[in-house]
Scaffold this motif. Structure first.
Motif, PDB file in Angstrom:
ATOM      1  N   LYS A 139       8.752  -0.220   3.003  1.00  9.81           N
ATOM      2  CA  LYS A 139       7.360  -0.699   2.842  1.00  9.81           C
ATOM      3  C   LYS A 139       7.057  -2.160   2.941  1.00  9.81           C
ATOM      4  O   LYS A 139       6.172  -2.718   3.266  1.00  9.81           O
ATOM      5  CB  LYS A 139       6.884   0.056   1.521  1.00  9.81           C
ATOM      6  CG  LYS A 139       6.618   1.474   1.621  1.00  9.81           C
ATOM      7  CD  LYS A 139       6.159   1.917   0.456  1.00  9.81           C
ATOM      8  CE  LYS A 139       5.887   3.295   0.381  1.00  9.81           C
ATOM      9  NZ  LYS A 139       5.119   3.904  -0.843  1.00  9.81           N
ATOM     10  N   LYS A 140       8.113  -2.958   1.983  1.00  9.97           N
ATOM     11  CA  LYS A 140       7.883  -4.444   2.058  1.00  9.97           C
ATOM     12  C   LYS A 140       8.091  -5.064   3.494  1.00  9.97           C
ATOM     13  O   LYS A 140       7.143  -5.967   3.771  1.00  9.97           O
ATOM     14  CB  LYS A 140       9.033  -4.945   1.214  1.00  9.97           C
ATOM     15  CG  LYS A 140       8.903  -4.617  -0.343  1.00  9.97           C
ATOM     16  CD  LYS A 140       7.590  -5.395  -1.041  1.00  9.97           C
ATOM     17  CE  LYS A 140       7.894  -5.175  -2.294  1.00  9.97           C
ATOM     18  NZ  LYS A 140       6.640  -6.331  -3.076  1.00  9.97           N
TER      19      LYS A 140
ATOM     20  N   ASP B 126       1.706  -6.177  -3.655  1.00  5.15           N
ATOM     21  CA  ASP B 126       2.992  -6.370  -3.919  1.00  5.15           C
ATOM     22  C   ASP B 126       3.800  -5.201  -4.134  1.00  5.15           C
ATOM     23  O   ASP B 126       4.898  -5.319  -4.692  1.00  5.15           O
ATOM     24  CB  ASP B 126       3.151  -7.303  -5.224  1.00  5.15           C
ATOM     25  CG  ASP B 126       2.378  -6.689  -6.459  1.00  5.15           C
ATOM     26  OD1 ASP B 126       2.205  -5.620  -6.362  1.00  5.15           O
ATOM     27  OD2 ASP B 126       2.418  -7.562  -7.328  1.00  5.15           O
ATOM     28  N   THR B 127       3.112  -4.034  -3.753  1.00  7.07           N
ATOM     29  CA  THR B 127       3.811  -2.692  -4.222  1.00  7.07           C
ATOM     30  C   THR B 127       3.372  -1.655  -3.234  1.00  7.07           C
ATOM     31  O   THR B 127       2.418  -2.032  -2.623  1.00  7.07           O
ATOM     32  CB  THR B 127       3.923  -2.261  -5.702  1.00  7.07           C
ATOM     33  OG1 THR B 127       4.435  -0.985  -5.992  1.00  7.07           O
ATOM     34  CG2 THR B 127       2.256  -1.998  -6.175  1.00  7.07           C
ATOM     35  N   GLY B 128       3.662  -0.542  -3.582  1.00 13.03           N
ATOM     36  CA  GLY B 128       3.223   0.560  -2.573  1.00 13.03           C
ATOM     37  C   GLY B 128       1.764   1.147  -2.801  1.00 13.03           C
ATOM     38  O   GLY B 128       1.792   2.410  -3.113  1.00 13.03           O
TER      39      GLY B 128
ATOM     40  N   ASP C  67      -2.295  -5.072  -5.822  1.00 14.88           N
ATOM     41  CA  ASP C  67      -1.243  -4.166  -5.631  1.00 14.88           C
ATOM     42  C   ASP C  67      -0.632  -4.232  -4.368  1.00 14.88           C
ATOM     43  O   ASP C  67       0.004  -3.487  -4.118  1.00 14.88           O
ATOM     44  CB  ASP C  67      -1.438  -2.815  -6.267  1.00 14.88           C
ATOM     45  CG  ASP C  67      -1.640  -2.400  -7.687  1.00 14.88           C
ATOM     46  OD1 ASP C  67      -0.942  -3.482  -8.300  1.00 14.88           O
ATOM     47  OD2 ASP C  67      -2.160  -1.542  -8.158  1.00 14.88           O
TER      48      ASP C  67
ATOM     49  N   SER D 203      -2.132  -0.968   0.482  1.00 11.77           N
ATOM     50  CA  SER D 203      -0.783  -1.338   1.306  1.00 11.77           C
ATOM     51  C   SER D 203      -0.545  -0.347   2.206  1.00 11.77           C
ATOM     52  O   SER D 203      -0.250  -0.233   3.328  1.00 11.77           O
ATOM     53  CB  SER D 203       0.421  -1.541   0.315  1.00 11.77           C
ATOM     54  OG  SER D 203       1.592  -1.617   1.096  1.00 11.77           O
TER      55      SER D 203
ATOM     56  N   ALA E  16       7.783  -9.648  -6.556  1.00 12.95           N
ATOM     57  CA  ALA E  16       7.913  -8.702  -7.814  1.00 12.95           C
ATOM     58  C   ALA E  16       6.611  -7.939  -7.987  1.00 12.95           C
ATOM     59  O   ALA E  16       5.526  -8.778  -8.070  1.00 12.95           O
ATOM     60  CB  ALA E  16       8.954  -8.700  -8.813  1.00 12.95           C
ATOM     61  N   HIS E  17       6.334  -6.729  -8.372  1.00 15.03           N
ATOM     62  CA  HIS E  17       5.086  -6.146  -8.754  1.00 15.03           C
ATOM     63  C   HIS E  17       4.746  -6.882 -10.119  1.00 15.03           C
ATOM     64  O   HIS E  17       5.476  -7.136 -10.995  1.00 15.03           O
ATOM     65  CB  HIS E  17       5.402  -4.681  -9.240  1.00 15.03           C
ATOM     66  CG  HIS E  17       4.133  -3.979  -9.510  1.00 15.03           C
ATOM     67  ND1 HIS E  17       2.952  -4.178  -9.109  1.00 15.03           N
ATOM     68  CD2 HIS E  17       3.782  -3.060 -10.393  1.00 15.03           C
ATOM     69  CE1 HIS E  17       2.133  -3.540  -9.343  1.00 15.03           C
ATOM     70  NE2 HIS E  17       2.393  -2.674 -10.443  1.00 15.03           N
ATOM     71  N   ARG E  18       3.435  -7.180 -10.426  1.00 13.65           N
ATOM     72  CA  ARG E  18       2.909  -7.661 -11.370  1.00 13.65           C
ATOM     73  C   ARG E  18       3.344  -9.155 -11.406  1.00 13.65           C
ATOM     74  O   ARG E  18       3.511  -9.516 -12.638  1.00 13.65           O
ATOM     75  CB  ARG E  18       2.907  -6.756 -12.590  1.00 13.65           C
ATOM     76  CG  ARG E  18       2.163  -5.441 -12.739  1.00 13.65           C
ATOM     77  CD  ARG E  18       1.975  -5.020 -13.914  1.00 13.65           C
ATOM     78  NE  ARG E  18       1.157  -3.650 -14.147  1.00 13.65           N
ATOM     79  CZ  ARG E  18       0.603  -3.029 -14.885  1.00 13.65           C
ATOM     80  NH1 ARG E  18       1.004  -3.599 -16.328  1.00 13.65           N
ATOM     81  NH2 ARG E  18      -0.197  -2.073 -15.049  1.00 13.65           N
TER      82      ARG E  18
ATOM     83  N   SER F 194       4.646  -9.307   0.102  1.00 15.90           N
ATOM     84  CA  SER F 194       5.590  -8.692   0.479  1.00 15.90           C
ATOM     85  C   SER F 194       7.047  -9.014  -0.105  1.00 15.90           C
ATOM     86  O   SER F 194       7.963  -8.255  -0.103  1.00 15.90           O
ATOM     87  CB  SER F 194       5.981  -8.351   1.966  1.00 15.90           C
ATOM     88  OG  SER F 194       6.422  -9.645   2.701  1.00 15.90           O
TER      89      SER F 194
END
Length: 208
Positions: A104-105, A45-47, A43, A51, A141-143, A138
């Motif tokens: 965040k990214k 790849d997301t907040g 995860d 992360s 895309a998520h998942r 970073s």
């Protein structure tokens, strides 16, 4: 699935791995903690929880950047003259505009670069690979790729170097198992997951 759930599942996976190896107390604790952290890695790849723990607050950094830009504008207006004033105003305004890209990214990318440079300086392959993973995550895309077999294989190699370079027995197995537990927990095997994981990227984009 929430981060805390992945953390608990990962910890359980690590404990089970240690039990399978008949590991002693200290090794069991190490493997349990390793798997718990590894279960949070996809995860990035997301907040997610991990992360947020390894990066500075993007809001705080953005506010500081805006404040610096504003100070430069005020300084230029009151203390500079002629061409220097316009240059100062332009730079200050530019800093304030650029602050908009701090999210965040962006902070995750900066963290990845910092970890990569640290790995190159210390000569630890697992640190270099961690920096590359964080930096690449970073942009994803998520998942997507962090939730695929490619991500799992990459992390397995990373954990192989980690165990070799730290001499922490069992961490390769625990880390890989913890990572895999995240992919399983996010899959469509469980009815609560309306969206699964794209395990076979980039060949097949189907959710599993």
């Amino acid at each position: 699935m929430k981060g805390i759930t992945h953390l608990l599942i990962g910890a359980g996976t690590g404990f089970a791995s240690a039990t399978a190896l008949n590991a002693e107390g200290a090794v069991t604790v190490t493997m349990t903690c390793t798997a718990a952290v590894a279960a949070l890695v996809p995860d990035l790849d997301t907040g997610g929880i991990l992360s947020n723990r390894i990066t500075f607050s993007h809001k705080a950094i953005r506010n500081i950047t805006i404040f610096i830009g504003l100070l430069l504008i005020l300084y230029s207006m009151w203390n500079l003259f002629g061409q220097d004033r316009y240059i100062g105003l332009a730079i200050g305004a530019g800093i304030m505009v650029l602050s908009r890209v701090i999210n965040k990214k962006f902070m995750l990318l900066i963290t990845g670069i910092a970890v990569l440079l640290t790995g190159l300086y210390t000569g630890h392959t697992w640190v270099v690979m961690s920096g590359c993973y964080i930096g690449i995550a970073s942009f994803l895309a998520h998942r997507s790729y962090t939730h695929s077999l490619i991500g799992l294989i990459y992390f397995y190699i990373l954990m192989t170097f980690f165990e070799q370079e730290t001499a922490l027995f069992g961490t390769q197995l625990a880390g890989t198992a913890g990572y895999a537990s995240h992919l399983l927990a996010d899959s469509r095997i469980f009815p609560v997951n309306k969206k699964g994981v794209k395990l076979l990227l980039p060949i097949i984009k189907k959710d599993f």
